[in-house]
Write a protein that holds these residues in place. Structure first.
Motif, PDB file in Angstrom:
ATOM      1  N   HIS A 101      32.630  45.706  44.746  1.00  0.00           N
ATOM      2  CA  HIS A 101      33.577  44.848  45.461  1.00  0.00           C
ATOM      3  C   HIS A 101      33.848  43.610  44.617  1.00  0.00           C
ATOM      4  O   HIS A 101      32.922  43.029  44.052  1.00  0.00           O
TER       5      HIS A 101
ATOM      6  N   ILE B 197      43.089  38.578  46.422  1.00  0.00           N
ATOM      7  CA  ILE B 197      43.076  40.035  46.270  1.00  0.00           C
ATOM      8  C   ILE B 197      41.637  40.501  46.393  1.00  0.00           C
ATOM      9  O   ILE B 197      40.766  40.040  45.671  1.00  0.00           O
TER      10      ILE B 197
ATOM     11  N   VAL C 175      39.325  43.822  46.111  1.00  0.00           N
ATOM     12  CA  VAL C 175      39.352  45.183  45.581  1.00  0.00           C
ATOM     13  C   VAL C 175      37.973  45.813  45.739  1.00  0.00           C
ATOM     14  O   VAL C 175      36.970  45.225  45.348  1.00  0.00           O
TER      15      VAL C 175
ATOM     16  N   ALA D 211      40.511  52.815  44.136  1.00  0.00           N
ATOM     17  CA  ALA D 211      40.562  51.381  44.393  1.00  0.00           C
ATOM     18  C   ALA D 211      41.181  51.167  45.768  1.00  0.00           C
ATOM     19  O   ALA D 211      42.254  51.688  46.060  1.00  0.00           O
TER      20      ALA D 211
ATOM     21  N   VAL E  53      42.566  48.206  48.078  1.00  0.00           N
ATOM     22  CA  VAL E  53      43.026  46.833  47.853  1.00  0.00           C
ATOM     23  C   VAL E  53      43.507  46.206  49.158  1.00  0.00           C
ATOM     24  O   VAL E  53      44.224  46.838  49.931  1.00  0.00           O
TER      25      VAL E  53
ATOM     26  N   LEU F 117      38.427  49.020  39.723  1.00  0.00           N
ATOM     27  CA  LEU F 117      38.591  47.602  40.047  1.00  0.00           C
ATOM     28  C   LEU F 117      39.751  46.989  39.270  1.00  0.00           C
ATOM     29  O   LEU F 117      40.594  46.290  39.842  1.00  0.00           O
TER      30      LEU F 117
ATOM     31  N   GLY G  86      43.141  48.519  40.380  1.00  0.00           N
ATOM     32  CA  GLY G  86      43.478  48.018  41.707  1.00  0.00           C
ATOM     33  C   GLY G  86      43.993  46.589  41.643  1.00  0.00           C
ATOM     34  O   GLY G  86      44.972  46.230  42.307  1.00  0.00           O
ATOM     35  N   TYR G  87      43.348  45.761  40.821  1.00  0.00           N
ATOM     36  CA  TYR G  87      43.783  44.383  40.636  1.00  0.00           C
ATOM     37  C   TYR G  87      45.176  44.335  40.005  1.00  0.00           C
ATOM     38  O   TYR G  87      46.052  43.589  40.453  1.00  0.00           O
TER      39      TYR G  87
ATOM     40  N   ALA H 108      47.771  45.269  42.594  1.00  0.00           N
ATOM     41  CA  ALA H 108      47.975  44.163  43.530  1.00  0.00           C
ATOM     42  C   ALA H 108      48.847  43.075  42.901  1.00  0.00           C
ATOM     43  O   ALA H 108      49.721  42.511  43.570  1.00  0.00           O
TER      44      ALA H 108
END
Length: 108
Positions: free
Chosen positions: A17, A27, A29, A51, A53, A84, A87-88, A91
């Motif tokens: 996490h 954000i 994730v 991921a 989000v 991670l 996913g970031y 976002a």
């Protein structure tokens, strides 16, 4: 803070996490494992990660509904770190699209 939150929310799995700040957004994730061996008494070994989000604006606790991301061909990511980071990145793209869209809307 993120480590305590990770332990509370990710019980019994291989999940990681992270919380990030981007522009005026938070954000969140999670890298969630996709199990290769179903339940039972055998320890499941992850075959990959997705991921998950959540994006919130400013200090608001209201978040956009959780979004799940895998690779573009539908396969899971090979590692937690890749999930991670991807996913970031996803976002960031969503936020950029939202901020550009609201800027264009205010010009009309």
């Amino acid at each position: 803070m993120a480590d305590d939150l990770s332990r509370r929310r990710n019980t019994g799995g291989f999940e990681m996490h992270r919380l990030y700040r981007y522009k005026d957004f938070t954000i969140e994730v999670n890298a969630e494992s996709i199990d290769g061996i179903p339940g039972g008494k055998v320890l499941s070994i992850p075959v990959g990660y997705v991921a998950v989000v959540h994006i919130s604006c400013g200090e608001s606790s209201t978040t956009i509904q959780g979004l799940s991301f895998g690779q573009s061909d539908g396969r899971p990511f090979a590692s937690e770190a890749e999930a991670l980071m991807r996913g970031y990145g996803a976002a960031q793209s969503i936020i950029d699209g939202m901020t550009i869209g609201s800027a264009l809307g205010s010009m009309r």
